[in-house]
Design a protein around this motif. Structure first.
Motif, mmCIF file in Angstrom:
data_model
loop_
_atom_site.group_PDB
_atom_site.id
_atom_site.type_symbol
_atom_site.label_atom_id
_atom_site.label_comp_id
_atom_site.label_asym_id
_atom_site.label_seq_id
_atom_site.Cartn_x
_atom_site.Cartn_y
_atom_site.Cartn_z
ATOM 1 N N ASN A 129 -0.262 1.825 5.897
ATOM 2 C CA ASN A 129 0.965 2.628 5.779
ATOM 3 C C ASN A 129 1.293 3.412 7.033
ATOM 4 O O ASN A 129 2.456 3.743 7.285
ATOM 5 N N PRO A 133 4.897 1.516 7.565
ATOM 6 C CA PRO A 133 5.130 2.304 6.345
ATOM 7 C C PRO A 133 5.494 1.403 5.163
ATOM 8 O O PRO A 133 6.290 0.473 5.289
ATOM 9 N N GLY A 134 4.828 1.688 4.030
ATOM 10 C CA GLY A 134 5.127 0.926 2.820
ATOM 11 C C GLY A 134 4.277 -0.318 2.635
ATOM 12 O O GLY A 134 4.360 -0.977 1.595
ATOM 13 N N SER A 135 3.436 -0.650 3.623
ATOM 14 C CA SER A 135 2.665 -1.896 3.508
ATOM 15 C C SER A 135 1.397 -1.722 2.673
ATOM 16 O O SER A 135 0.767 -2.696 2.283
ATOM 17 N N CYS A 137 -2.372 0.794 1.856
ATOM 18 C CA CYS A 137 -3.512 1.340 2.595
ATOM 19 C C CYS A 137 -4.736 0.476 2.321
ATOM 20 O O CYS A 137 -5.211 0.418 1.189
ATOM 21 N N ALA A 155 -1.363 7.535 0.025
ATOM 22 C CA ALA A 155 -0.800 6.658 1.062
ATOM 23 C C ALA A 155 -1.756 6.451 2.233
ATOM 24 O O ALA A 155 -1.714 5.416 2.899
ATOM 25 N N CYS A 156 -2.627 7.431 2.514
ATOM 26 C CA CYS A 156 -3.470 7.341 3.716
ATOM 27 C C CYS A 156 -4.619 8.336 3.653
ATOM 28 O O CYS A 156 -4.408 9.503 3.294
#
Ligand SMILES: Cc1cc2nc3c(=O)[nH]c(=O)nc-3n(C[C@H](O)[C@H](O)[C@H](O)COP(=O)(O)OP(=O)(O)OC[C@H]3O[C@@H](n4cnc5c(N)ncnc54)[C@H](O)[C@@H]3O)c2cc1C
Ligand code: SF4
Ligand code: FES
Ligand code: FES
Lengths: 326, 214
Positions: A129, A133-135, A137, A155-156
């Protein structure tokens, strides 16, 4: 490496105006940016070289602190007599980082803005991400031994790898910047690095094209300063856990304490409640434990990094023991 | 060239910068770059001058060329080695204006007008540099791949120590540095990995060279 154009800034205004263009990046020491460009994690269309701008001085401020130019090399900052004398925690943190060759190139601003060493961030074939972004983690359910136990998000869970920033956090440094319109501001280091939340790609408070010109340190706080770094080898390795501590104690009683932790969070981790649990307390396992409890409140491992929770506690004990025994 | 931006350059360097780099200055970057259209960006080779081991070289380089590749591929100075190409091993260590750096993690264009010393430039005529001689005498290597980096690094390390630069293991940051213990040498040389683990002999070689230089 993807092709890019290269230009050397002749003035700060020149640099700020140019760096504001999409795809343009500042290059200082280059030790992080070029590493990432070789792997195409970073793909700037142009590099703005600021190395010949006069931002390489360390000056005393009228308040009795220091103003460190953005281009002061990590080795020079660590060796500066004023830093060694009054800000030992910073000197030690710098010397604990990277290798002598890298420190000779690495700059104050570049060190603050270096990116995470998360394995998946470096591997462009893996979801990440922060990079895309959006892929997703990859670390959450993957190899996460070096990842964060505090401050991460769904997200991370990447950590910020800098040692220097941890010491600067304990010293209440401010980051001075300028932008393409010549506006300047001073950002408290606590607000300079960002927690990931839902936007792990946003890592600092810098606006597009905003350039770091200096880091200022307030007058040195009272007390003994220590930086302890725990890592997989004795040298030339990133921190698993690190502690920057500045503790003023007399005859077994702590008057004031500052604690910042590295290797455990997306930014240097400093918790006021942990410091309060030491203030006016007697030196000993009880107050040290109370401080560790507060610092580690909400800590959560992702599996392979679970060990960092007890390791942080034990490292804090060791550091506080070392300081208060002196 | 605005003198105030380069207050401290020596005359020779200033000459080099004036003659060698005007094409690189931002204000003279081609329009495509300033329009920030990546596709239009002009990628004509940059012309730079490097002073390598005392000899001036003018090179036309793709800006992507690292200092390491400029030395090896363009100047055929293959003494400097490429190990990891990511700042992790030290095989590529050279001296830039006397300071040791990893030549793989810096661009050649960034060093326009600067003076570079590689392992080929350490010997004085036929006489090995004391550090080279000490490595030979103490067998400070096995395969030799890391050796040129180790030697350049050790030369830079002794210069840093003479200037009083501390290390992570220096017990007292305030007192002047007196002598380099084995532990100090190991810490200061930790940026040079040796897969053959010739470390004990490397430390012995450095100690000998250190004694000879004082
Ligand atoms: C093998 C290895 C081991 C390492 N070990 C450690 C370690 O143990 N501890 C540690 O703390 N670090 C470690 N590092 C990281 C090292 O400290 C950083 O690479 C270095 O500090 C980055 O500084 P630089 O000047 O080279 O930055 P650059 O690579 O030039 O820049 C980094 C980023 O900062 C931006 N930038 C630079 N200057 C400015 C400015 N003035 N204004 C705005 N943006 C700017 C750039 O655009 C880029 O995005 C290691 C690195 C390597 C390769
Ligand atoms: S932890 Fe962050 S940097 Fe690492 S894979 Fe997940 S999103 Fe990317
Ligand atoms: S090749 Fe440069 S450090 Fe390994
Ligand atoms: S001698 Fe083989 S790697 Fe050092």
């Amino acid at each position: 490496m993807k092709a890019f154009s290269y230009g050397r800034a002749r003035s700060l205004a020149d640099a700020a105006a140019t760096a504001n263009k999409p795809g343009f990046k500042i290059i200082a020491g280059g030790t992080n940016l070029l590493d990432l460009m070789k792997l195409q994690v970073e793909t700037p269309s142009a590099l703005v070289d600021i190395n010949r701008l006069p931002l390489d001085k360390i000056e005393e401020t009228s308040e009795g602190g220091l103003r460190i130019g953005a281009l002061v090399r990590n080795s020079d900052l660590a060796a500066d007599p004023r830093v060694r004398q009054h800000y030992g925690v910073l000197s030690r943190a710098l010397l604990a980082g990277a290798s002598a060759q890298l420190r000779n190139k690495a700059t104050t601003a570049g060190n603050l803005l270096q990116r995470t060493r998360c394995y998946y961030f470096y591997d462009i074939t893996k979801p990440c991400n922060k990079r895309v972004p959006g892929s997703g983690c990859s670390a959450l359910a993957g190899f996460n031994r070096i990842h964060a136990i505090l401050g991460g998000s769904e997200a991370c869970i990447a950590t910020h790898p800098s040692d220097m920033a941890v010491a600067m956090r304990a010293l209440d440094a401010k980051v001075e910047t300028t932008d393409h319109e010549g506006r300047t501001r001073a950002i408290p280091i606590a607000d300079f690095q960002r927690l990931p939340g839902r936007t792990p790609e946003v890592e600092s408070a810098l606006a597009s094209g905003e350039i770091v010109t200096a880091v200022t340190l307030p007058p040195p706080p009272p007390g003994v300063q220590v930086y302890r770094k725990v890592r997989d080898r004795a040298s030339y390795a990133f921190a698993l856990v690190s502690v920057a501590a500045i503790v003023d104690s007399v005859r077994g009683r702590i008057r004031s304490a500052r604690l910042a932790f590295g290797g455990v969070a997306p930014k240097p981790w400093r918790i006021a409640a942990a410091e309060q649990r030491l203030t006016n307390e007697a030196v000993g396992a009880r107050s040290f434990d109370a401080a560790a409890d507060a610092a580690l409140e909400g800590a959560r491992g992702a599996g392979a990094n679970d060990f960092k929770i007890p390791l942080t506690r034990r490292t804090l004990h060791a550091v506080l023991g070392e300081i208060t025994r002196i | 060239m605005d003198e105030s931006i380069f207050p401290n350059v020596e005359v020779t360097r200033r000459t080099v910068i004036e003659t060698g780099t005007t094409a690189l200055l931002l204000s003279s970057l081609p329009h495509g770059v300033l329009a920030s259209e990546p596709d239009q960006a002009d990628r004509t080779p940059a012309s730079i001058e490097l002073l390598v081991n005392g000899h001036a070289h003018t090179l036309a380089l793709d800006p992507r060329t690292t200092l390491l590749d400029a030395l090896r591929e363009h100047l055929t100075l293959t003494g400097t080695k490429k190990g990891c190409d990511h700042g992790q091993c030290g095989a590529c260590t050279v001296l830039v204006d006397g300071r040791r750096v990893n030549s793989c993690l810096t661009l050649a264009v960034m060093h326009d007008g600067q003076s570079i010393t590689t392992v080929e430039g350490l010997a004085f005529d036929q006489d090995l540099h004391p550090m080279q001689a000490a490595f030979v005498e103490h067998d400070g290597y096995q395969c030799g791949y890391c050796t040129s980096g180790q030697i350049c690094s050790a030369v830079g390390m002794l210069a840093e120590s003479r200037e009083g630069m501390p290390s992570y293991v220096t017990a007292d940051l305030i007192q002047p540095l007196t002598e380099l213990s084995d532990n100090e040498i190991r810490e200061r040389m930790s940026g040079n990995i040796c897969r053959c683990a010739a470390y004990p002999n490397i430390v012995a070689a450095i100690k000998q060279a250190m004694g000879e230089q004082t």
